[in-house]
Design a protein around this motif. Sequence first.
Motif, short mmCIF file in Angstrom:
data_model
loop_
_atom_site.label_atom_id
_atom_site.label_comp_id
_atom_site.label_asym_id
_atom_site.label_seq_id
_atom_site.Cartn_x
_atom_site.Cartn_y
_atom_site.Cartn_z
N LEU A 10 -2.85 24.27 -49.36
CA LEU A 10 -2.36 25.08 -50.48
C LEU A 10 -2.41 24.24 -51.75
O LEU A 10 -1.78 23.18 -51.83
N ILE A 11 -3.16 24.72 -52.74
CA ILE A 11 -3.34 24.01 -54.00
C ILE A 11 -2.75 24.87 -55.10
O ILE A 11 -3.19 26.00 -55.31
N ARG A 12 -1.75 24.35 -55.82
CA ARG A 12 -1.19 25.11 -56.94
C ARG A 12 -0.49 24.16 -57.89
O ARG A 12 -0.27 22.98 -57.59
N THR A 13 -0.17 24.71 -59.07
CA THR A 13 0.56 23.94 -60.06
C THR A 13 1.94 24.53 -60.25
O THR A 13 2.11 25.76 -60.20
N TRP A 46 -7.51 17.48 -61.35
CA TRP A 46 -6.27 17.17 -62.07
C TRP A 46 -6.26 15.79 -62.73
O TRP A 46 -5.38 15.50 -63.53
N ALA A 47 -7.22 14.95 -62.37
CA ALA A 47 -7.18 13.57 -62.83
C ALA A 47 -7.11 13.45 -64.35
O ALA A 47 -6.42 12.57 -64.88
N ILE A 52 -1.17 18.34 -66.27
CA ILE A 52 -0.65 17.82 -65.01
C ILE A 52 -0.22 16.36 -65.21
O ILE A 52 -1.03 15.50 -65.55
N GLU A 53 1.07 16.10 -65.01
CA GLU A 53 1.60 14.74 -65.17
C GLU A 53 1.72 14.01 -63.83
O GLU A 53 1.61 12.78 -63.78
N LYS A 105 -2.97 9.03 -62.32
CA LYS A 105 -1.64 9.61 -62.52
C LYS A 105 -0.78 9.34 -61.29
O LYS A 105 -1.31 9.09 -60.20
N PRO A 106 0.53 9.40 -61.42
CA PRO A 106 1.37 9.13 -60.25
C PRO A 106 1.17 10.18 -59.16
O PRO A 106 1.23 11.38 -59.42
#
Length: 352
Positions: A10-13, A46-47, A52-53, A105-106
Amino acid sequence: MTDAEAATVLIRTENSLGRITLNRPRAINALDQDMIGRITEALKAWAHDPDIETVLIDGEGERGLCAGGDVRALYEQLVGGHPGDIAEFFRAEYAMNALIAEYPKPVVAFADGITMGGGIGLAGHAAVRIVTERSKLAMPETRIGFTPDVGGTWLLGRAPGRLGEYFGLTGQSMTGADAVQLGFADHFVPSERLDALREALAWRAGPGTPNELVLLFDETPEPSPALAARAWIDEAFSADTVGEIVSRLRASEEPDAAAALAVLEELAPTGLAVTLDAVREARRMHSVREALEGEYRRIMWFGTQPDMVEGIRAQLIDKDRDPKWNPATIADLPADPGARAREFVPDVPLFD
């Protein structure tokens, strides 16, 4: 069945959080090549996405983050004589492991419940690694005549004393407390607080790092059983060879040393010797990527040997728990068997 229920990842923001959830709970979220591709694609997307943080990796269900790779599929490739397919799978998985380790990113990973093998490759190289009271972490590859991979040797090689050799050879599970002390995790958070932590990560904005945020949820775990056992483990597992480790365990008066001896005497002698060599080589390395390259050489060498097929057959296919190793005993090991695997040159290099 809904699309979300059918998707294995599952991929979401969620606000500033990119969330990757492994979604094969019946298989404890075991990884297959399609899942690896989906995870890699999301991470790359997302990189450099300014919205996206932070990225979170977690698993659906209460049994665990990930039980490892799809070993049955590996078995079919091995017995079917498809070494190219084997290389393709491991190249994709190891590239994903390196991407997580080097991510700009973290990356936060919830290693809640069972997190083994390929699950360590997902969680062990994240920037912020969370364990809970339910966590059971392991690199159990020697149980199938194999050797730790997915960057696991990098982590094992940096564990205190000789705990890396102990956990690498025996395949025993770590508690959450062990994982923090051995460098496989950073924080211990009670499982009942994970949802609140996830929400806090999604709404994080401005100064402060995810590590600093996790400190608001972090608790001190119970003492580490592994650290309590370091004296006899260091004494036995500092020996130069598997045969000498076995001799020291046999001479020890510690009850747990006898248990470790019993485990080693059931496992593939070749896998043990290669694992000992791999952990010690990784201890001298400088990056996860370098460790992955060493593991890839060994993995592809194992693809030309009989023990891994036999180990998977005995444990997962026929389930007779009676593997026929070659050689059969540690005493029958040839001189320096780890060198053959270490020096193997695969037909296809790991990284392009």
